[in-house]
Design a protein around this motif. Sequence first.
Motif: not given
Length: 437
Positions: A42-55, A81-86
């Motif tokens: 749960v935490g890793l996709p949430l952490l990656l969501w911000g950089p994805l939106r900024l990009a 996000l699940p693909m990226l987190a994995a």
Amino acid sequence: PATRTGRNLLGALMAPVLVAMMLSGSLVALGQLLLLMVAVAVGLPLLLWGPLRLADKGGARLPLAPRLALRRLARRPMTTLPMLAAMVLALAVMSLASQVGQQLLGQWRASLPEKAPNYFVLNLFDQDMDAFRSWLDTHDAEVPGFYPVVRARLTEVNGQPVREAVTKEDEDDQGQRALNRDLSLTQADTLPESNRVTQGRWVADAPGEVSVESELAESLGLKVGDELGFTAPSGSVAATVVGLREVEWESFEPNFYFMFSPGTLESLNRYWLTSFYLPEGQGADLPDLIRQFPQITLLDVNALLDQAQDLIARASRAALALAVLLLASSVLVMAAAWLAGNQQRRRDEALLRVLGARSALLRRVAVLEQALLLGGAALFAHLLHLVALWPLGAKLFDGDMPLSWWILLPWVLILPMLAIQWLKPRRHSAPLARLMS
């Protein structure tokens, strides 16, 4: 059908949990592992969501193809996000397992001093010492020292029973183990080379003083000036704490929690402990030593080192194998998610064609989408590796875990995939001049 599907899904989820519970033998440990897995999932996709939106927002000034690729990834966060987190987790675990395993082996080899003792001997008695020293001299053995050993328990601190003097707040696992078993006490007139005084001083020549290993002293709440009482089968002994020592337990020399001043343990029954370095080629005479002193316990450090080094190597290979399986499963998950999104992707491409996009642009957007996903995974795995170096260095490498080329492993694995994407044959056509301007 819906009920049956739900039961099948529940059974599929519970079966590996039950198997893991039987293998681990501890429901508490399994629960902690499952909580960690949920937190990462749960935490890793949430952490990656911000950089994805900024990009996505920062890509507004990019050329059309990368802008469309970023927009497509940001529009479907539940897939991206699940693909990226994995991929991030798999690449980070693989690079960390490789670096930690290789550096553990390297540090293990580097920590061994030249001519480190390769044999330990226990259960020598006073009447054996002259003959044993003669055997060592005959075989050119190097001996750091001989230590008299008395088995006793810590029973009093400052005149109080130890269970009352040591509170639960002071006592930890190390202290608990020290209080529940016999300890090996020794006396010496010189500080061992593998020890360093951190508080107070080393013991004097007069009886009645003791130096305590610093970590054990901290766990029991002991300090300089405390009066300690010990009880052995042959009597009791008391001493004053005059100093604390930091002990290098990896020195392959005899080390002790409690070291007393000379003469303190003279009234108690004792045996002698020593270690020695035997030059290569002299080991063939060890059976004669055992026949001459049948009561001794001889420990071959070389065999223990070989086993420990083999264990570290096996653990490193096992971690790397698990990381490879994790990466393979992540690639399969990514491929499955990519195929599952084909229908939505075709609808997007159909809309773009209506707006005037040509096949070359659509092909470039698809390639860039995969390239951004793979490159982003390598970048975040690289950052995760850097962040993880701090706690790993503190726990495994005494606060120092230098960087190595293994940290570039995510890029080494991802760059060939990126090259394959770019080198795929493309249908020629002119780029779209304006779209979504």
